[in-house]
Design a protein around this motif. Structure first.
Motif, mmCIF file in Angstrom:
data_model
loop_
_atom_site.group_PDB
_atom_site.id
_atom_site.type_symbol
_atom_site.label_atom_id
_atom_site.label_comp_id
_atom_site.label_asym_id
_atom_site.label_seq_id
_atom_site.Cartn_x
_atom_site.Cartn_y
_atom_site.Cartn_z
ATOM 1 N N GLY A 250 4.222 24.558 -13.589
ATOM 2 C CA GLY A 250 5.565 25.125 -13.594
ATOM 3 C C GLY A 250 6.637 24.199 -13.075
ATOM 4 N N ARG A 251 6.320 22.934 -12.906
ATOM 5 C CA ARG A 251 7.293 21.961 -12.401
ATOM 6 C C ARG A 251 8.467 21.849 -13.359
ATOM 7 N NH1 ARG A 251 7.883 17.188 -9.330
ATOM 8 N NH2 ARG A 251 8.680 15.364 -10.436
ATOM 9 N N THR A 252 9.650 21.906 -12.816
ATOM 10 C CA THR A 252 10.845 21.762 -13.641
ATOM 11 C C THR A 252 11.203 20.295 -13.789
ATOM 12 O OG1 THR A 252 12.263 21.991 -11.691
ATOM 13 C CG2 THR A 252 11.737 24.007 -12.923
ATOM 14 N N SER A 253 12.012 19.999 -14.740
ATOM 15 C CA SER A 253 12.425 18.613 -14.961
ATOM 16 C C SER A 253 13.950 18.530 -14.925
ATOM 17 C CB SER A 253 11.911 18.129 -16.321
ATOM 18 O OG SER A 253 12.244 16.780 -16.517
ATOM 19 N N PRO A 254 14.530 17.606 -14.158
ATOM 20 C CA PRO A 254 13.818 16.674 -13.270
ATOM 21 C C PRO A 254 13.354 17.382 -12.006
ATOM 22 C CG PRO A 254 16.165 16.364 -13.034
ATOM 23 C CD PRO A 254 15.979 17.384 -14.141
ATOM 24 N N GLY A 255 12.168 17.020 -11.540
ATOM 25 C CA GLY A 255 11.627 17.629 -10.338
ATOM 26 C C GLY A 255 11.786 16.719 -9.139
ATOM 27 N N LEU A 256 11.217 17.161 -8.023
ATOM 28 C CA LEU A 256 11.266 16.371 -6.796
ATOM 29 C C LEU A 256 10.566 15.036 -6.982
ATOM 30 C CD1 LEU A 256 11.775 16.177 -3.687
ATOM 31 C CD2 LEU A 256 9.502 17.196 -3.404
ATOM 32 N N GLU A 257 11.169 13.966 -6.464
ATOM 33 C CA GLU A 257 10.541 12.652 -6.474
ATOM 34 C C GLU A 257 10.582 12.079 -5.066
ATOM 35 O OE1 GLU A 257 10.872 9.583 -9.719
ATOM 36 O OE2 GLU A 257 12.149 8.644 -8.204
ATOM 37 N N VAL A 258 9.443 11.622 -4.618
ATOM 38 C CA VAL A 258 9.340 11.034 -3.286
ATOM 39 C C VAL A 258 9.942 9.636 -3.294
ATOM 40 C CG1 VAL A 258 7.699 10.135 -1.596
ATOM 41 C CG2 VAL A 258 7.326 12.376 -2.616
ATOM 42 N N GLN B 61 0.823 -1.205 0.000
ATOM 43 C CA GLN B 61 0.000 0.000 0.000
ATOM 44 C C GLN B 61 0.859 1.258 0.000
ATOM 45 O OE1 GLN B 61 -3.496 0.406 2.279
ATOM 46 N NE2 GLN B 61 -3.944 -1.777 2.376
ATOM 47 N N MET B 62 1.963 1.212 0.723
ATOM 48 C CA MET B 62 2.868 2.350 0.739
ATOM 49 C C MET B 62 3.463 2.594 -0.660
ATOM 50 S SD MET B 62 2.825 3.603 3.814
ATOM 51 C CE MET B 62 1.079 3.201 3.699
ATOM 52 N N MET B 63 3.768 1.532 -1.357
ATOM 53 C CA MET B 63 4.300 1.671 -2.710
ATOM 54 C C MET B 63 3.278 2.335 -3.623
ATOM 55 S SD MET B 63 6.244 -1.987 -3.224
ATOM 56 C CE MET B 63 7.173 -1.545 -4.679
ATOM 57 N N GLN B 64 2.021 1.939 -3.480
ATOM 58 C CA GLN B 64 0.973 2.539 -4.296
ATOM 59 C C GLN B 64 0.776 4.010 -3.924
ATOM 60 O OE1 GLN B 64 -2.075 -0.300 -3.300
ATOM 61 N NE2 GLN B 64 -1.756 -1.491 -5.173
ATOM 62 N N MET B 65 0.903 4.305 -2.628
ATOM 63 C CA MET B 65 0.788 5.685 -2.193
ATOM 64 C C MET B 65 1.905 6.535 -2.791
ATOM 65 S SD MET B 65 0.896 7.248 1.680
ATOM 66 C CE MET B 65 2.635 6.870 1.833
ATOM 67 N N VAL B 66 3.114 5.987 -2.823
ATOM 68 C CA VAL B 66 4.257 6.706 -3.376
ATOM 69 C C VAL B 66 4.029 6.998 -4.859
ATOM 70 C CG1 VAL B 66 6.694 6.536 -3.933
ATOM 71 C CG2 VAL B 66 5.879 5.754 -1.735
ATOM 72 N N GLU B 67 3.545 6.000 -5.561
ATOM 73 C CA GLU B 67 3.266 6.200 -6.980
ATOM 74 C C GLU B 67 2.267 7.340 -7.173
ATOM 75 O OE1 GLU B 67 2.306 1.868 -7.854
ATOM 76 O OE2 GLU B 67 3.308 2.497 -9.686
ATOM 77 N N GLU B 68 1.225 7.353 -6.339
ATOM 78 C CA GLU B 68 0.199 8.387 -6.455
ATOM 79 C C GLU B 68 0.772 9.762 -6.136
ATOM 80 O OE1 GLU B 68 -3.325 10.427 -7.023
ATOM 81 O OE2 GLU B 68 -2.664 8.443 -7.713
ATOM 82 N N ILE B 69 1.598 9.849 -5.090
ATOM 83 C CA ILE B 69 2.218 11.132 -4.742
ATOM 84 C C ILE B 69 3.058 11.635 -5.894
ATOM 85 C CG2 ILE B 69 3.932 12.246 -3.257
ATOM 86 C CD1 ILE B 69 2.947 10.435 -0.986
ATOM 87 N N ASN B 70 3.854 10.773 -6.473
ATOM 88 C CA ASN B 70 4.713 11.203 -7.569
ATOM 89 C C ASN B 70 3.912 11.568 -8.814
ATOM 90 O OD1 ASN B 70 7.412 11.206 -6.518
ATOM 91 N ND2 ASN B 70 7.278 8.987 -6.369
ATOM 92 N N ARG B 71 2.807 10.875 -9.035
ATOM 93 C CA ARG B 71 1.939 11.271 -10.151
ATOM 94 C C ARG B 71 1.401 12.680 -9.930
ATOM 95 N NH1 ARG B 71 0.217 5.740 -10.449
ATOM 96 N NH2 ARG B 71 -1.436 6.131 -8.918
ATOM 97 N N ARG B 72 1.004 12.976 -8.693
ATOM 98 C CA ARG B 72 0.486 14.299 -8.397
ATOM 99 C C ARG B 72 1.584 15.357 -8.504
ATOM 100 N NH1 ARG B 72 -4.550 14.734 -5.811
ATOM 101 N NH2 ARG B 72 -5.604 12.719 -5.575
ATOM 102 N N LEU B 73 2.786 15.020 -8.088
ATOM 103 C CA LEU B 73 3.893 15.957 -8.225
ATOM 104 C C LEU B 73 4.122 16.318 -9.686
ATOM 105 C CD1 LEU B 73 6.502 14.535 -5.671
ATOM 106 C CD2 LEU B 73 5.186 16.653 -5.463
ATOM 107 N N ASP B 74 3.911 15.350 -10.562
ATOM 108 C CA ASP B 74 4.106 15.597 -11.996
ATOM 109 C C ASP B 74 3.113 16.602 -12.554
ATOM 110 O OD1 ASP B 74 6.282 13.955 -12.284
ATOM 111 O OD2 ASP B 74 5.132 12.191 -12.906
ATOM 112 N N THR B 75 2.004 16.842 -11.845
ATOM 113 C CA THR B 75 0.979 17.752 -12.350
ATOM 114 C C THR B 75 1.121 19.171 -11.800
ATOM 115 O OG1 THR B 75 -0.616 17.298 -10.563
ATOM 116 C CG2 THR B 75 -0.618 15.791 -12.462
ATOM 117 N N ILE B 76 2.123 19.406 -10.959
ATOM 118 C CA ILE B 76 2.306 20.737 -10.377
ATOM 119 C C ILE B 76 2.631 21.744 -11.477
ATOM 120 C CG2 ILE B 76 3.799 22.132 -8.883
ATOM 121 C CD1 ILE B 76 4.093 19.723 -7.074
#
Length: 248
Positions: A107-115, A90-105
């Motif tokens: 003005g996000r630069t690349s590479p951006g923050l990854e949890v 479940q934690m792995m799935q949560m991490v995936e979801e957090i990183n997906r949401r980070l990708d939608t910020i």
């Protein structure tokens, strides 16, 4: 699909998340995988698990069926017997979801923050802030227990990212205990803080605030005055003295 090592608040092991039955190491393929794609190369998963064990400060048997010191070919990585392994998924799935949401910020630069696991765990299997641990220990068994816990954690983790041993941590724990009506325990933690950070002005603000919770304005005023004596620019202490009608 991106599957970083993260917050796997519990998936440890320098071995695949789920491999074939015991008897061969490394296994030829992955089985019983729920999050990691079945087609992921085995050695790539091994690397992920090594990152996870490091981030959580644990070893294979934390999540997988096996014993410390047992050869890896004798572990049963496919079994789902341990709660820690189920939580890890479940934690792995949560991490995936957090990183997906980070990708939608925007003005996000690349590479951006990854949890990753280390973002929260930082070398511990249960990522709980130090003030919370100390408060829980004191509420359960008194300030002596909290102080022993603090000293043990400081001995083991000081200098690492695991816990914040800076001055505010003990003060925050003491404040929480004051709000719970555990005044003696709160002052005991502040006494330890004074020993570790002699001359601290903020510590006396904590002492004054907890004295106010106790209904002791005389002690509170004395504490706030001491905070000002130690640091004449301490605006909070001066404000507290004005609020209770006391002179600096």
């Amino acid at each position: 699909m991106r599957i970083p090592s993260l917050l796997l608040t519990l998936i440890a092991g320098s071995a695949p998340l789920a491999g074939q039955a015991p008897g061969k190491w490394p296994p030829d393929s992955l089985i019983n995988t729920k999050v990691i794609p079945r087609s992921t190369p085995v050695m790539q998963v091994v690397g992920m698990m090594r990152n996870i064990t490091s981030a959580l400060g644990v070893r294979c048997q934390f999540c997988h069926v096996g014993e410390e010191g047992m050869p890896l070919e004798h572990f049963d990585f496919a079994k789902d017997e341990k709660r820690t392994k189920l939580v890890a998924r479940q934690m792995m799935q949560m991490v995936e979801e957090i990183n997906r949401r980070l990708d939608t910020i925007p003005g996000r630069t690349s590479p951006g923050l990854e949890v990753t696991c280390a973002t929260c765990h930082r070398g511990t299997n249960r990522p709980v802030p130090l003030p919370v641990l100390l408060t829980d220990a004191a509420l359960a068994a008194g300030s002596d227990s909290a102080i022993r816990a603090y000293e043990a954690l400081r001995t083991r983790y000081y200098g690492s990212d695991a816990y914040d041993f800076s001055e505010p941590s003990l003060g925050i724990a003491a404040f929480r205990l004051g709000r719970a009506g555990r005044f003696d325990d709160a002052f005991a933690l502040l006494q330890l803080n004074e020993e570790l950070f002699p001359g601290s002005s903020p510590m006396y603000v904590f002492r004054g605030n907890i004295s106010l919770m106790r209904g002791d304005t005389t002690a509170a005023a004395a504490a706030f005055r001491e905070a000002v004596r130690r640091d004449s620019t301490n605006a909070e202490a001066r404000g507290r003295l004005r609020a209770i009608g006391a002179q600096p």
